[in-house]
Write a protein that holds these residues in place. Structure first.
Motif, short mmCIF file in Angstrom:
data_model
loop_
_atom_site.label_atom_id
_atom_site.label_comp_id
_atom_site.label_asym_id
_atom_site.label_seq_id
_atom_site.Cartn_x
_atom_site.Cartn_y
_atom_site.Cartn_z
N LEU A 114 -3.24 10.34 -0.11
CA LEU A 114 -2.77 9.06 -0.05
C LEU A 114 -2.93 8.27 1.10
CD1 LEU A 114 0.88 9.61 -1.81
CD2 LEU A 114 -1.32 8.61 -2.91
N TRP B 138 -8.19 9.56 4.72
CA TRP B 138 -7.78 10.87 4.19
C TRP B 138 -8.78 11.73 4.80
CZ3 TRP B 138 -11.49 12.96 1.32
CH2 TRP B 138 -12.64 12.13 0.68
N ALA C 194 0.92 -1.07 -0.17
CA ALA C 194 0.04 -0.20 0.02
C ALA C 194 1.07 1.20 0.11
CB ALA C 194 -1.04 -0.01 1.16
N THR C 195 0.17 2.46 -0.28
CA THR C 195 0.94 3.61 -0.30
C THR C 195 1.36 4.12 1.14
OG1 THR C 195 -1.15 4.72 -0.29
CG2 THR C 195 -0.05 4.40 -2.42
N ASN C 196 0.95 3.34 2.07
CA ASN C 196 1.10 3.76 3.35
C ASN C 196 2.23 3.02 3.95
OD1 ASN C 196 -0.54 1.92 3.79
ND2 ASN C 196 -1.34 2.36 5.82
N PRO D 287 -4.58 6.20 4.38
CA PRO D 287 -5.68 5.44 4.36
C PRO D 287 -6.87 6.14 5.00
CG PRO D 287 -3.55 4.63 5.47
CD PRO D 287 -3.36 5.82 5.15
N PRO E 76 -6.74 2.70 -7.33
CA PRO E 76 -6.02 3.91 -6.76
C PRO E 76 -6.41 4.19 -5.27
CG PRO E 76 -7.16 4.78 -8.81
CD PRO E 76 -7.72 3.22 -8.51
N PRO E 77 -5.90 4.91 -4.48
CA PRO E 77 -6.17 5.04 -3.15
C PRO E 77 -7.54 5.80 -3.09
CG PRO E 77 -3.93 5.53 -3.33
CD PRO E 77 -4.32 5.18 -4.71
N PRO E 78 -8.48 5.55 -2.25
CA PRO E 78 -9.61 6.35 -2.31
C PRO E 78 -9.77 7.43 -2.21
CG PRO E 78 -9.81 4.22 -0.77
CD PRO E 78 -8.24 4.31 -0.94
N SER F 84 -6.49 10.21 -11.24
CA SER F 84 -6.49 9.39 -10.11
C SER F 84 -4.97 8.22 -10.13
CB SER F 84 -7.65 8.66 -10.06
OG SER F 84 -7.98 7.69 -11.05
#
Length: 275
Positions: A123, A127, A9-11, A125, A177-179, A152
């Protein structure tokens, strides 16, 4: 072949820290353009003003604000990013960098004259919590500034990578993509969420820029390092990366200008509101 992308994940703090040393070189030429545009659209900052930069990376916005005389607190969840930020902010009295979760900022309410997130909160989780924290930290009447990509799928090399990935692995599942990016990539969605978080007088501006390099060969030399933050790329084994190489080079070559330089247009939404 692609695998385990759903687990990346992006995090992922470890991956952000791993690329901190090179992020400044290949990402800031793109992000600093939009950071300075965000400062300008927000009316710039005055000497002595308190500025918050959330998900600051290696400091494109924080440095520009500190150079203008602001007292900056730059935060990021990556210790590697913050270590680089501390070094770069040393010449600026009153400015500092701290490791901090942007979804739960360790700052008092109504502390800052201007609070920024340039390609950061989108980005997270959670946001919406990140945006609410940005507003909470800002004094009444202060400015809240958000920058998001209009696509996005991101900007710079990200859309080129996804284009090449679809060619190399037809039919392979691509996670959404991330929400936050899905909602905030439209000016209407960005404005609505800023208002929902407690901002008034919200204006959204489209800002154009570009990412690239001196030549296709030089971009290809750096592409492994550049793409390590992409979950799908990180999930590829050596065979998968070899399979991707040809389509990726073709996508980059399509963006080469007559003189040989690579230029990939990018557009961002920059929203400015008042708490």
């Amino acid at each position: 072949m692609p695998d385990r992308a759903e687990h990346l994940a992006t995090n992922d703090e470890a991956r952000w820290t791993a690329v901190a040393a090179s992020y400044e070189r290949w990402a800031e030429p793109l992000t600093s353009h939009f950071a300075r545009a965000a400062l300008s659209l927000a009316g710039d900052v005055e000497r002595g003003e308190r500025v918050l930069d959330v998900a600051a990376g290696t400091g494109a916005l924080a440095l520009a604000a500190a150079e203008a005389g602001a007292r900056v607190l730059a935060t990021d969840f990556s210790p590697g990013m913050v270590a680089r930020l501390r070094d770069r902010l040393q010449p600026f009295a009153g400015s500092e960098a701290r490791v901090m979760d942007g979804q739960a900022l360790a700052v008092e309410d109504a502390t800052f004259d201007a609070s920024f997130s340039v390609f950061g909160v989108m980005l997270f989780p959670d946001w919406r919590r990140g945006l609410a924290e940005l507003v909470r930290a800002t004094r009444p009447g202060g400015r809240v500034i958000m920058a998001t990509w209009v696509n996005s799928e991101g900007a710079g090399p990200a859309p080129l990578f996804l284009q090449a990935y679809r060619r190399a692995f037809p039919g392979a599942a691509i996670p959404p993509p991330p929400p936050g990016m899905v909602v905030l990539c439209s000016p209407e969605g960005l404005k609505a969420e800023m208002v929902r978080a407690g901002c008034g007088e919200v204006a959204v501006h489209a800002v154009d820029g570009a990412w690239g390099g001196p030549s296709v060969d030089l971009v290809m030399e750096d592409i492994d390092q550049i793409l390590r933050l992409m979950p799908l790329y990180a999930a590829l084994d050596s065979d998968g990366r070899a399979r991707l190489s040809g389509p990726l080079r073709a996508a980059i070559e399509a963006c080469a200008e007559p003189g040989g330089a690579v230029r990939v247009p990018a557009t961002a939404n920059v929203a400015i509101g008042r708490r």
